[in-house]
Each structure stands twice: as structure tokens, then as C-alpha cells.
Design an enzyme around this catalytic site. Structure first.
Site: not given
Length: 605
Positions: A398, A525, A527
């Protein structure tokens, strides 16, 4: 539908979220379908506008919901996809009731906490509990509900009243209450003290809820006489008193629950003894055991703004752990406050500046996570420059991607004033700009949120290979700013490659340096979708590059799935990893999580 409610007493931070996740996993291992709900009693509509220092990271769901980090735990433990409605807040409940009142739905009645707020809470729970979250049709068998906060908090009183009514309405065979409490050990006498838990249970019962199971947090297993005392004063059978003592990593918690027959107590209470099987946690047990045996380190420098609170980057940490385990490495996170790398710190705090740079230079890989605001931006730019010039594996997420683009424009294109309009609205070379559809007047829920599709421009780039050679990938987003599409041609002519774009082809999603060992930035993102045994592709790439295994990973992927190395022999001479196809992700036969160690600037798991 069966319901399991998890409450907490004595103090906050006991691990209700991990306990609720572990209970869900245990029930899933018994062959049951499980969904989860988190209740947060704060007035915010959602977690989107809260500082990470206030409440940890904001977890983003596929539908764009900005929710409490505990929903991330639920998704990782149970491998499910939740919705924004799985996170109930006081703000959402009151907003829904007030909206109904304005529309005249209450037919002129006086709108009160009881029954209108409490009824709205119960209706919300029943509505969300039947929504499938595991990709299958039909409702789940069990809904695990976690009530945030601590028993006795004023803000949670309407929820406790609602849940008391709810438990009575659904009946004892459909409702099980697990109370997580603290049994401290005073160093002076070394005795486990039961009085805090006694008072907590007394308060809970006074509010209309009676616990069926006690999950007691302590530094060591409860003595039998302590269990007997708790049983006597809390009116809970001794066999229903579970010890959650300190363990090397949280993946031991489901095993602790299983070993103490917690599933039998829950199934008995819910009349599911003849329906469920014995829990199958073989793979989970292997992960936990392997986790404790990892010893060859991989050092990742985490250069961020909120390094004083590891929960601010919880999903990033978990994704790093998933990937490090796939590469059979013990993850060591070097926490670096981004502003400690800046020149101004060299003058004001030279020792902190030197220590930060020593950590950065000693790292095997560098990660710059997402964030907001201009504090520490110059330090992040310096970290990206170091990674680019010194061929250190780098992953920017990001804001981390935007930082990498700004650094490239300054250092390679010579545009010294290149910047983001977030930090310098008047910059003459805006590499990063505010998205046209964004709102500058309203902060909550106005970003580009949720799952969005990214299309690969080149099949032979590292990112596409790590994702298994697919033409596109769906990942979760949370941002207001984007790379300026009017500058991409200039940047690409200088050697930067935008290998992933959105469906319009104008929004940059993935950037790479082709000649660098591993230098990748992503606007999304990754994750948030990483799972134990199914690591995020880009995190796997970072860890593999950091420990010299990237070529092996890239050469042994399967184009059908996300990342499916058939067999990778690790450089440390340990056992090979075998992976299996699992949709669009890797499922490692001996995957694990946790086992992360910090440099002392963050939490030691």
C-alpha cells in the site's frame, strides 16, 4: 443453530479472541461447520477511523468491511471469509434502531434500550449466524460469539442483557457460555489466587448469565485444589474448568483445549455428542511441533510508523510467519521506527539513528507496510533506497509501494521534489495522487475497500509466477491514494515495471524492478488472505528471496494453483516441503505459524 458465547473477566487482554478462534477450530476439527461473530461495545460504527494505537490493526474483509483484528484471527484459524456484519458494534446497533425509528417502524412507541436495542442485537446475531462463510451452501452448525471488553463495563451492559435474554430464548441445549478469566500467581507467596475469578463470575451471574465452562488464564496449569475451589464457588463442574497457561506460541491453545476435553464439555452442553466426531488435529499438531523446532533465522526489517505496538501490524506478522515456516526458517522481526532512519534523528538522537541503520543493514529482507500520514515517510524512502541499491529483498504494501515509486522518481529520474499529494499537495511532480472517487470530507468507509481484481501485464514477472501463472488475482484493498497514471510511462522508461493493473488498465496495482533479486510493491494488502499452511504468494517470495530460496520456489510452481512447489529441498539440509493443490493457494503438509522473535522493540511471541 447452536451458539457458543465467549466472555472475559478481571482484566482485558486475556486472549478472548484467540480462545474463541481456538474453540471454533476445535469444533471444526470435530466435523462441524463453524461461523463467528465479534461484538465490540464501542460507539464507532466500525474500526476504520480508529488509530492502531487505540485498537490494533484494522482488518479488511472481502466485502470492504473495516473490522476488529479478532476477525482476522477467526479467518486464519477457521479458513473462512467473514462479512462486515460479523462485527457488531454499539454504533451499528444504535444506528439501525434510530433509522427504524425515523422511518416509523416502531409505530409511535417509546424507543428504549430494553426491548428495542436488545431485540436488535438478538435479531442481528440470528440473521448473521445463518450466513454461510465457508464456501458451502446452508447455515453453519455452530456460531461462536465473542463479547469484547470485560464483564462490568458500562458500555457492554445492553449486549449482556440481550445475550441473557437470547440464552433463555434459544434454550440450554443450544447455548454454551465460556468465561475467560485470570488466575494470577502472586510472586510473594507463589499461590494461584481464585478470588478475582470468583468475583468476575459473581458479577456475570448477577447480570443474568451463568458460565458453563471456565477458561482460566495463568502462568502454569491450575492445581487440582484450585480447580476444586473454583468449582465450589463458581458453580461450574471441575471437569469444565480449563487451564489456558502460558505456551511458546498460540497454536498450542487448540491442543490445550482438546487435551483437557473442552470439546466434550461443549458438545455435551449443545447436545451434539452423537453428531460430532473426535477432533482431528493431526496437521495442526505437526505445525505446532515444527514451530517449536525452527532454529535457522531469517531477519526481516519492519520499517513502519506504529512499531511500538505489534498488533498494529498483526496480519503482516502472521503472513511473514506463514511464509517463513514454508521456508523452514525462524522469523526474527527487526522493528525499526521509520523516523529513526531520518537525517534529523542523526542530529537529535544519534544512538537511535545508528541502531536503526545497523538493524536495517543487517536484515535479510525489508518490508514497508501500509500507513497514513507523513510521519516517518522520509525514513521509509531511505529504507526503499537501501533495498534497491544494495539488492536487499523488498516488499512494499500500500503506502510501501507508493514510497518505492517516490524513491525511484527522486533517485533515478532526478525529480527531487517528487512526492505524494498526501504529504505535499503542491508538489510539481506528484507521483501519487488522491483517487478521483475518494471523499475529502468524510473519513469512515470512503476509501477504496475490499476485494478487487488485479490483472497481470506480463506472465514472466516474479509476481505472476508466485501467484502460479494466473492471469489475474483478487486481493483486498484499503487506500485513498494511487500512483499517478500520467507518470507511469516516464517511470517505466527508466526501468520500473508496473506488472499488475486494475480492470481499467489505469490504476497501478503491482510494481517490480526486473533486474533486482526481489523488489515488489503492491497497492493491495496480501496479508489479509494469508493462512497457516497457505502463505500469501508475495510474502512467500520475500522470505524465499531473503533466505536464498526464491529460484527454487519460482522453478517449482504449478500454473493451476497459486503457489504449488512440488518439492523444495531447503538449503539448511532439513526435510523437504511437499505441497498440495488447494484452489488458488499453497497448502503445505508441514506448515506452521508463530515462532516469531523480535529485537525487543515489539512483542515476543
Amino acid at each position: 443453530m447452536k451458539y457458543v458465547l465467549v466472555t472475559g473477566g478481571v482484566v482485558s487482554g486475556l486472549g478472548k479472541g484467540v480462545t474463541a478462534s481456538s474453540i471454533g477450530l476445535l469444533l471444526k476439527a470435530c466435523g462441524l461447520r463453524v461461523t463467528s461473530i465479534k461484538i465490540d461495545p464501542y460507539l464507532n460504527t466500525d474500526a476504520g477511523t480508529m488509530s492502531p494505537f487505540e485498537h490494533g490493526e484494522v482488518f479488511v474483509l472481502d466485502d470492504g468491511g473495516e473490522v476488529d483484528l479478532d476477525l482476522g484471527n477467526y479467518e486464519r484459524f477457521l479458513d473462512i471469509k467473514l462479512t462486515r456484519d460479523n462485527n457488531i458494534t454499539t454504533g451499528k446497533i444504535y444506528q439501525s434502531v434510530i433509522d427504524k425509528e425515523r422511518k416509523g417502524d416502531y409505530l409511535g412507541k417509546t424507543v428504549q434500550v430494553v426491548p428495542h436495542i436488545t431485540d436488535a442485537i438478538q435479531e442481528w446475531i440470528e440473521r448473521v449466524a445463518i450466513v454461510p462463510v465457508d464456501g458451502k451452501e446452508g447455515p453453519a452448525d455452530v456460531c461462536v460469539i465473542e463479547l469484547g471488553g470485560t464483564i462490568g463495563d458500562i458500555e457492554s451492559m445492553p449486549f449482556i442483557e440481550a445475550l441473557g435474554q437470547f440464552s433463555y430464548r434459544v434454550g440450554p441445549g443450544n447455548f454454551c457460555l465460556i468465561h475467560v478469566s485470570l488466575v494470577p500467581v502472586l510472586n510473594v507467596v507463589g499461590e494461584q489466587k481464585t478470588k478475582p475469578t470468583q468475583h468476575s463470575v459473581r458479577g456475570l451471574r448477577g447480570l443474568g448469565l451463568t458460565p458453563n465452562i471456565l477458561a482460566c488464564r495463568s502462568t502454569k496449569a491450575l492445581d487440582e485444589n484450585v480447580k476444586a475451589k473454583l468449582s465450589q464457588f463458581c458453580h461450574v463442574p471441575a471437569e469444565n474448568i480449563i487451564t489456558l497457561y502460558d505456551v511458546p506460541n498460540i497454536w498450542h491453545i487448540p491442543l490445550l483445549l482438546r487435551d483437557q476435553k473442552a470439546h466434550e464439555a461443549i458438545l455435551k452442553r449443545l447436545d451434539l455428542i452423537g453428531v460430532a466426531r473426535e477432533p482431528d488435529l493431526k496437521e495442526w499438531t505437526i505445525r505446532t511441533e515444527v514451530c517449536d523446532m525452527l532454529h535457522n533465522p531469517v531477519r526481516i526489517a519492519m520499517v513502519g510508523k506504529y512499531t511500538g505496538l505489534s498488533d498494529a501490524y498483526l496480519s503482516v506478522l502472521k503472513a511473514l510467519l506463514h511464509a517463513s515456516v514454508a521456508c523452514r526458517r525462524k522469523l526474527i522481526v527487526e522493528w525499526i521506527a521509520a523516523d529513526d532512519l531520518e537525517d534529523v534523528t542523526a542530529k537529535e538522537a544519534p544512538d537511535a539513528h545508528k541502531a536503526a541503520w545497523d538493524l536495517l543493514k543487517g536484515a535479510d529482507g525489508i518490508l514497508v507496510p501500509g500507513g497514513f500520514g507523513d510521519r516517518g515517510v522520509q525514513g521509509k524512502i531511505l529504507a526503499a533506497k537501501h533495498a534497491r541499491e544494495k539488492d536487499v529483498p523488498f516488499l512494499g504494501i500500500c503506502l510501501g509501494m507508493q514510497i518505492a515509486v517516490i524513491e525511484f522518481a527522486r533517485s533515478v529520474l532526478g525529480l527531487q521534489d517528487a512526492n505524494s499529494t498526501e504529504f505535499d499537495p503542491e508538489t510539481k511532480n506528484p507521483c501519487v495522487i488522491f483517487m478521483p472517487e475518494g471523499s475529502k470530507t468524510h473519513m469512515g468507509g470512503t476509501m477504496r475497500l475490499g476485494s478487487r481484481r488485479t490483472y497481470f501485464e506480463f506472465a514472466d514477472c516474479k509476481s505472476a509466477k508466485l501467484y502460479g501463472g494466473v492471469s489475474f488475482v483478487d486481493e483486498r484493498h484499503r487506500h485513498r491514494y494511487e500512483v499517478n497514471p500520467n507518470m507511469t510511462s516516464q517511470l517505466e522508461d527508466a526501468g520500473l515495471s508496473f506488472v499488475g493493473k486494475d480492470e481499467t488498465g489505469h490504476r497501478m496495482e503491482i510494481v517490480e524492478l526486473p533486474d533486482h533479486p526481489y523488489f515488489i510493491g503492491v497497492q493491495f494488502h496480501p496479508e489479509f488472505k494469508s493462512r497457516p499452511g497457505k502463505p500469501s504468494a508475495l510474502f512467500l517470495g520475500l522470505i524465499a528471496a531473503a533466505c536464498g530460496q526464491l529460484e527454487a520456489v519460482l522453478q517449482h510452481y504449478d500454473h493451476v494453483s497459486l503457489v504449488v512447489p512440488k518439492k523444495i529441498v531447503m538449503s539448511n539440509g532439513q526435510s523437504t516441503i511437499k505441497a498440495h493443490q488447494n484452489g488458488n493457494a499453497t497448502k503445505l503438509s508441514n506448515g506452521l505459524v508463530n515462532g516469531v522473535y523480535s529485537n525487543g522493540n515489539g512483542v515476543h511471541f
